[in-house]
Design a protein around this motif. Structure first.
Motif, PDB file in Angstrom:
ATOM      1  N   UNK A  69     -10.563  -6.568  55.599  1.00 43.65           N
ATOM      2  CA  UNK A  69      -9.374  -6.763  54.433  1.00 43.65           C
ATOM      3  C   UNK A  69      -8.270  -6.265  54.379  1.00 43.65           C
ATOM      4  N   UNK A  70      -7.225  -6.396  55.243  1.00 48.63           N
ATOM      5  CA  UNK A  70      -5.597  -5.926  55.318  1.00 48.63           C
ATOM      6  C   UNK A  70      -4.738  -6.589  54.808  1.00 48.63           C
ATOM      7  N   UNK A  71      -3.804  -5.884  54.027  1.00 45.98           N
ATOM      8  CA  UNK A  71      -2.557  -6.208  53.341  1.00 45.98           C
ATOM      9  C   UNK A  71      -1.372  -5.353  54.145  1.00 45.98           C
ATOM     10  N   UNK A  72      -0.999  -6.009  54.454  1.00 45.86           N
ATOM     11  CA  UNK A  72       0.915  -5.458  54.982  1.00 45.86           C
ATOM     12  C   UNK A  72       1.337  -5.336  54.016  1.00 45.86           C
ATOM     13  N   UNK A  73       2.030  -4.433  53.487  1.00 44.98           N
ATOM     14  CA  UNK A  73       3.070  -5.055  53.049  1.00 44.98           C
ATOM     15  C   UNK A  73       3.604  -2.754  52.136  1.00 44.98           C
ATOM     16  N   UNK A  74       4.425  -3.080  51.284  1.00 41.20           N
ATOM     17  CA  UNK A  74       5.269  -1.675  50.866  1.00 41.20           C
ATOM     18  C   UNK A  74       4.925  -0.630  50.029  1.00 41.20           C
ATOM     19  N   UNK A  75       4.302   0.196  50.468  1.00 44.85           N
ATOM     20  CA  UNK A  75       3.448   0.757  48.994  1.00 44.85           C
ATOM     21  C   UNK A  75       4.642   0.973  47.719  1.00 44.85           C
ATOM     22  N   UNK A  76       5.795   1.445  48.167  1.00 43.86           N
ATOM     23  CA  UNK A  76       6.908   1.074  47.379  1.00 43.86           C
ATOM     24  C   UNK A  76       7.025   0.327  46.298  1.00 43.86           C
ATOM     25  N   UNK A  77       5.971  -0.994  46.822  1.00 44.11           N
ATOM     26  CA  UNK A  77       6.512  -2.208  45.273  1.00 44.11           C
ATOM     27  C   UNK A  77       5.200  -1.830  45.152  1.00 44.11           C
ATOM     28  N   UNK A  78       5.273  -0.993  43.103  1.00 42.81           N
ATOM     29  CA  UNK A  78       4.948  -1.161  42.927  1.00 42.81           C
ATOM     30  C   UNK A  78       3.805  -2.231  41.998  1.00 42.81           C
ATOM     31  N   UNK A  79       3.770  -3.583  42.070  1.00 36.60           N
ATOM     32  CA  UNK A  79       3.792  -4.450  41.004  1.00 36.60           C
ATOM     33  C   UNK A  79       2.570  -4.804  42.132  1.00 36.60           C
ATOM     34  N   UNK A  80       3.106  -5.314  43.608  1.00 32.83           N
ATOM     35  CA  UNK A  80       2.235  -6.075  44.531  1.00 32.83           C
ATOM     36  C   UNK A  80       0.728  -4.804  44.745  1.00 32.83           C
ATOM     37  N   UNK A  81       1.114  -3.688  45.003  1.00 34.82           N
ATOM     38  CA  UNK A  81       0.404  -2.612  44.968  1.00 34.82           C
ATOM     39  C   UNK A  81      -0.638  -2.932  43.820  1.00 34.82           C
ATOM     40  N   UNK A  82      -0.358  -2.653  42.518  1.00 34.67           N
ATOM     41  CA  UNK A  82      -1.361  -2.582  41.735  1.00 34.67           C
ATOM     42  C   UNK A  82      -2.514  -3.747  41.277  1.00 34.67           C
ATOM     43  N   UNK A  83      -1.732  -5.434  41.825  1.00 32.72           N
ATOM     44  CA  UNK A  83      -2.101  -6.680  42.060  1.00 32.72           C
ATOM     45  C   UNK A  83      -3.556  -5.968  43.172  1.00 32.72           C
ATOM     46  N   UNK A  84      -3.329  -5.828  44.200  1.00 33.66           N
ATOM     47  CA  UNK A  84      -4.005  -5.798  45.358  1.00 33.66           C
ATOM     48  C   UNK A  84      -5.169  -4.807  45.588  1.00 33.66           C
ATOM     49  N   UNK A  85      -4.624  -3.659  44.770  1.00 30.88           N
ATOM     50  CA  UNK A  85      -5.784  -2.527  43.975  1.00 30.88           C
ATOM     51  C   UNK A  85      -6.777  -2.743  43.090  1.00 30.88           C
ATOM     52  N   UNK A  86      -6.452  -3.525  42.086  1.00 31.39           N
ATOM     53  CA  UNK A  86      -7.070  -3.436  40.962  1.00 31.39           C
ATOM     54  C   UNK A  86      -8.092  -5.680  41.258  1.00 31.39           C
ATOM     55  N   UNK A  87      -7.486  -5.528  41.593  1.00 29.18           N
ATOM     56  CA  UNK A  87      -8.360  -6.445  42.011  1.00 29.18           C
ATOM     57  C   UNK A  87      -9.648  -6.807  43.349  1.00 29.18           C
ATOM     58  N   UNK A  88      -9.581  -5.351  44.317  1.00 25.12           N
ATOM     59  CA  UNK A  88     -10.645  -5.200  44.963  1.00 25.12           C
ATOM     60  C   UNK A  88     -11.555  -4.687  44.212  1.00 25.12           C
TER      61      UNK A  88
END
Length: 328
Positions: A35-54
């Motif tokens: 699964x490839x997610x392309x986004x900025x690690x500084x975007x906390x909300x999006x990073x949290x959403x993707x990691x918690x879902x995985x």
């Protein structure tokens, strides 16, 4: 690391910015198997959403502005990415239900450089005169603070920070790195400019620290308290090579002749940088598989395959299988 994990049959999510230079990740990795997610690690909300879902069991955090020279031209990006990016991962890790192992990868340059011939040990002073080194030292200090303030109280997963030496191997196109500079000089049919030719670096193939990260991740998974802390994964202490000799060996094995131009770097670089990896040797039985000469040969083989337009996925996986002694 992604290619190795895929080879082992892992279920992987990767999170990073897109590679805009040569799209090398897609060329060397069977990326459709993860699964490839392309986004900025500084975007906390999006990073949290993707990691918690995985909901991962193991996290390897490598996302960084990893070029020393760029820290002079892009100081804000370097500091924000390397410090705030790490901070985001540490904070989100507290919330992951399934997490068993957290490994934060920083750099050998996190140590305050005193040019020790004995090699830097995990408990040596942290610091840095350039912003890249300072950002990595800061990330280490923040990791240590999270470890004592949160992780050891929660006692939910194992956690470690790791430092590797100068890594060579296929797939690197970063600016101001010696092997990519060699290949660029071949492609452009130009002379090779070498900064600080007599500087000593702890050269090692990329698969060496990767094997250490994987082994440590397994140990943390199995015994979450015993292996917490910081770890060095560098080449053997009695083996070192100066930049000029690495270049000569590389061109010898790749089969090209090249004119060298020696030029002092525009930014400060250390002359001597060694890691002491005795802790990893004694406590988790990790040691180098490929010596320095073999590492340079394997790197030359990969880039020669690139120049000859061979299938880089196959070349990469063959080297992984050879390194880890995986039989068909």
């Amino acid at each position: 690391l992604s290619s190795t994990l895929i080879e082992f049959g892992s279920n992987i999510m990767g999170y990073s910015l897109k590679d805009e230079r040569k799209k090398i990740f897609n060329k060397i990795t069977y990326h459709n198997k993860m699964l490839n997610v392309y986004a900025n690690i500084l975007d906390y909300d999006y990073l949290e959403k993707k990691i918690l879902k995985f909901n991962p069991e193991i996290i390897f955090h490598l996302a960084a502005q990893s070029i020393v020279s760029k820290s002079f031209s892009e100081p804000l990006k370097t500091v924000k990415t390397n410090i705030d990016g790490t901070l985001n991962i540490l904070e989100i890790s507290k919330k992951i239900k399934n997490l068993k192992s957290l490994i934060i990868i920083t750099s050998d340059k996190c140590y305050l450089n005193k040019e020790f011939h004995r090699g830097y040990k995990e408990n040596d002073e942290l610091g840095g005169d350039d912003l890249y080194s300072a950002s990595k030292a800061s990330a280490e200090l923040i990791f240590k603070a999270y470890s004592k303030s949160f992780f050891n109280l929660q006692n939910k997963f194992g956690y470690a920070s790791v430092r590797a030496g100068n890594v060579i191997g296929g797939g690197d196109w970063s600016p101001n790195r010696i092997i990519p500079d060699c290949i660029r000089s071949i492609e452009k049919n130009s002379s090779l400019v070498i900064r600080n030719p007599n500087s000593t670096r702890p050269w090692q193939h990329a698969l060496e620290p990767i094997s250490g990260y994987l082994l440590l991740g397994k140990k943390l998974y199995e015994e979450k308290k015993k292996f917490n802390g910081s770890w060095n994964f560098g080449p053997s202490m009695n083996k070192s090579m100066i930049v000029k000799d690495v270049v000569k060996l590389f061109f010898k094995f790749i089969g090209y002749k090249k004119k060298f131009i020696f030029k002092k770097a525009r930014f400060k670089e250390t002359n001597l940088l060694k890691l002491n990896s005795n802790k990893a040797l004694k406590k988790i039985k990790w040691r180098n598989t490929w010596n320095m000469k073999v590492s340079i040969i394997k790197t030359a083989e990969w880039y020669l395959s690139y120049l000859k337009k061979k299938d880089l996925k196959k070349v990469t996986n063959l080297q992984i299988r050879e390194y880890f002694n995986l039989n068909d």
